[in-house]
Design an enzyme around this catalytic site. Structure first.
Site, mmCIF file in Angstrom:
data_model
loop_
_atom_site.group_PDB
_atom_site.id
_atom_site.type_symbol
_atom_site.label_atom_id
_atom_site.label_comp_id
_atom_site.label_asym_id
_atom_site.label_seq_id
_atom_site.Cartn_x
_atom_site.Cartn_y
_atom_site.Cartn_z
ATOM 1 C CD GLU A 1 75.932 36.614 5.904
ATOM 2 O OE1 GLU A 1 74.853 38.138 6.275
ATOM 3 O OE2 GLU A 1 76.953 36.837 4.875
ATOM 4 C CG ASN B 1 74.248 40.258 9.487
ATOM 5 O OD1 ASN B 1 73.418 41.517 9.283
ATOM 6 N ND2 ASN B 1 73.683 39.165 9.603
ATOM 7 C CG ASN C 1 68.110 49.508 3.558
ATOM 8 O OD1 ASN C 1 68.633 49.398 2.449
ATOM 9 N ND2 ASN C 1 69.711 50.707 4.127
ATOM 10 C CG ASN D 1 67.293 43.289 2.659
ATOM 11 O OD1 ASN D 1 65.957 43.256 1.991
ATOM 12 N ND2 ASN D 1 68.304 43.263 3.061
ATOM 13 C CB CYS E 1 68.575 43.296 11.631
ATOM 14 S SG CYS E 1 67.701 41.984 10.695
ATOM 15 C CB ALA F 1 62.497 45.607 2.481
ATOM 16 C CB SER F 2 67.040 45.990 0.490
ATOM 17 O OG SER F 2 68.614 46.760 0.123
ATOM 18 C CG HIS G 1 70.859 36.823 7.629
ATOM 19 N ND1 HIS G 1 71.048 38.734 7.875
ATOM 20 C CD2 HIS G 1 71.937 36.407 7.196
ATOM 21 C CE1 HIS G 1 71.845 39.188 6.791
ATOM 22 N NE2 HIS G 1 72.791 37.596 6.766
ATOM 23 N NE ARG H 1 76.411 44.044 6.560
ATOM 24 C CZ ARG H 1 75.992 44.097 7.762
ATOM 25 N NH1 ARG H 1 74.705 42.815 7.218
ATOM 26 N NH2 ARG H 1 76.083 43.930 8.618
#
Length: 428
Positions: A175, A111, A353, A26, A359, A28-29, A244, A139
């Protein structure tokens, strides 16, 4: 008026929303990892997005955030005493574990589950198969509570079938809706469910969705012959940060909007989708790179059906601020397809995030009459959004720095916020 509707259930951003960079792949995270978050502002941004959907004439619901830190999980791992004592022990002995059990990632309800619409299922019910989210620890701990929450919201078993997470999770990575798309002439017509799955890891970042998980979902829902299509996600997209499928593709009714590099064999994927449903509008975007798609989350826009006909894209502000991405939107609006409107929303707290508008929501197509089988405490009006905003203003922390996750003050504040929200829901 159609006898079928789509209801979007958004996750309310939780009071421990933070930037701990817990998800490899991820982008951006990872870029924002270690910076200060603003849970209150992020939650209000999400609520304003929900308000926009209501103003479009759509039915909007929400899911509450899971309680964090997850002190019950700490108890199961041998940490003793009261919830605060368990957190204190974990902060001393395994702070990385406590950080993972403090994640507010349940806010990304794409998710939460894979949703199979009633016209496609074997028994005529809407099926929701809870995602196990096996790839990432922070998660995976959500799955059992998500199952309980879905059973609470979709409480009428005559209209909804809520399934537990697939087990053994390690071999059936699932997911949820983030790797599932449905195409159909309309929400109330029989459609085709597209399950996008990852092949074996081809680089630094893991593919998270297994083909077996999609096949299991299809069996559990009793999908009719011809009702499922399985497409491999491009490894290059995963390695570019499309952890994803919904980072590079989105579908609704007769429209599929996708990046040219979304699927492993793009030409074959397009041919299979076209053959599966005549009259499908395939909108391939090749004017921006995968890195730009990940940066702007153009394809993580919500593609929704409008009550008056046609469709709208609910886009993150980052798309409007990016020249080539916005030019792609303008071409979509000018093209021969059902997309009529582009609505820009600010969900920057979530975007930082790694989660865009799509999402944050789980799309649940359902017969209009099935709304009677949904707990009304989780359905929204603008007045109810006002009430949630007031609650967030009062109880959600303004800012969280990484070190705050290991402090009793934050644990107490997050617990008080969760208690206040539960009282609010109970008194709806």
């Amino acid at each position: 008026m159609s006898d079928h509707i789509e209801v979007n259930f958004d996750g309310l951003v939780g009071p421990t929303h933070n930037f701990a960079a817990l998800s490899p792949g991820n982008v951006a995270s990872a870029l924002n990892g270690g910076s200060e978050s603003q849970p209150r502002a992020a939650a209000i941004e999400g609520l304003e997005k929900m308000r926009q959907l209501i103003r479009l004439g759509l039915v909007q619901g929400f899911f509450p955030p899971q309680r964090r830190p997850a002190a019950d999980r700490l108890a199961a791992l041998g940490f003793g005493g009261s919830p605060a004592e368990r957190c204190a022990q974990a902060a001393r002995e395994d702070p990385a574990l406590l950080v993972r059990l403090s994640s507010a990632s349940s806010m990304w309800t794409a998710n939460a589950a894979t949703v199979i619409a009633a016209p496609d299922s074997g028994d005529g019910r809407v099926h929701l198969v809870t995602a196990n989210l096996a790839t990432m620890m922070h998660r995976a701990v959500e799955a059992d509570e998500t199952f309980a929450m879905l059973a609470r919201v979709f409480r009428d078993s005559a209209r909804f079938a809520v399934h537990p997470p697939l087990r053994p999770a390690r071999h059936l990575g699932d997911e949820g809706a983030a790797n599932h798309m449905r195409i159909a002439p309309a929400h109330g017509a029989a459609g085709v469910n597209i399950f996008v799955y990852g092949e074996a890891q081809q680089g630094d970042f893991p593919a998270r969705q297994s083909r077996r998980a999609g096949e299991a979902v299809a069996r559990l829902a009793g999908l009719k012959p011809g009702g499922a299509l399985f497409l491999p996600q491009a490894g290059r997209a995963v390695q570019a940060g499309a952890f994803h499928n919904d980072v590079v593709a989105v579908a609704n009714e007769t429209v599929v909007l996708f990046h040219a590099d979304a699927f492993e064999d793009g030409a074959a994927a397009e041919a299979q989708m076209s053959a599966a449903m005549p009259g499908l509008h395939l909108i391939r975007i090749d004017g921006i790179g995968l890195d730009e798609a990940v940066k702007t989350y153009l394809f993580n826009s919500q593609l929704v059906s409008l009550p008056e006909g046609g469709a709208a894209l609910i886009l993150p502000r980052e798309v409007k601020d990016h020249g080539r991405a916005w030019a792609a939107v303008e071409r979509i609006l000018a093209g021969d397809n059902p997309v009529r409107r582009a609505i820009v929303v600010d969900v920057r707290g979530s975007m930082r995030n790694g989660g865009g508008p799509a999402c944050l929501r789980l799309r649940v197509p359902m017969p209009r009459a099935a709304l009677d089988g949904v707990d009304p405490a989780f359905l929204l009006s603008e007045a109810r959004i006002d009430g949630l905003q007031a609650l967030v203003d009062r109880w959600w922390p303004d800012r969280i720095a990484p070190a705050d996750l290991l402090t009793p003050d934050l644990w107490a504040a997050a617990g008080a916020a969760s208690d206040a929200l539960e009282r609010h829901i109970a008194g709806h």
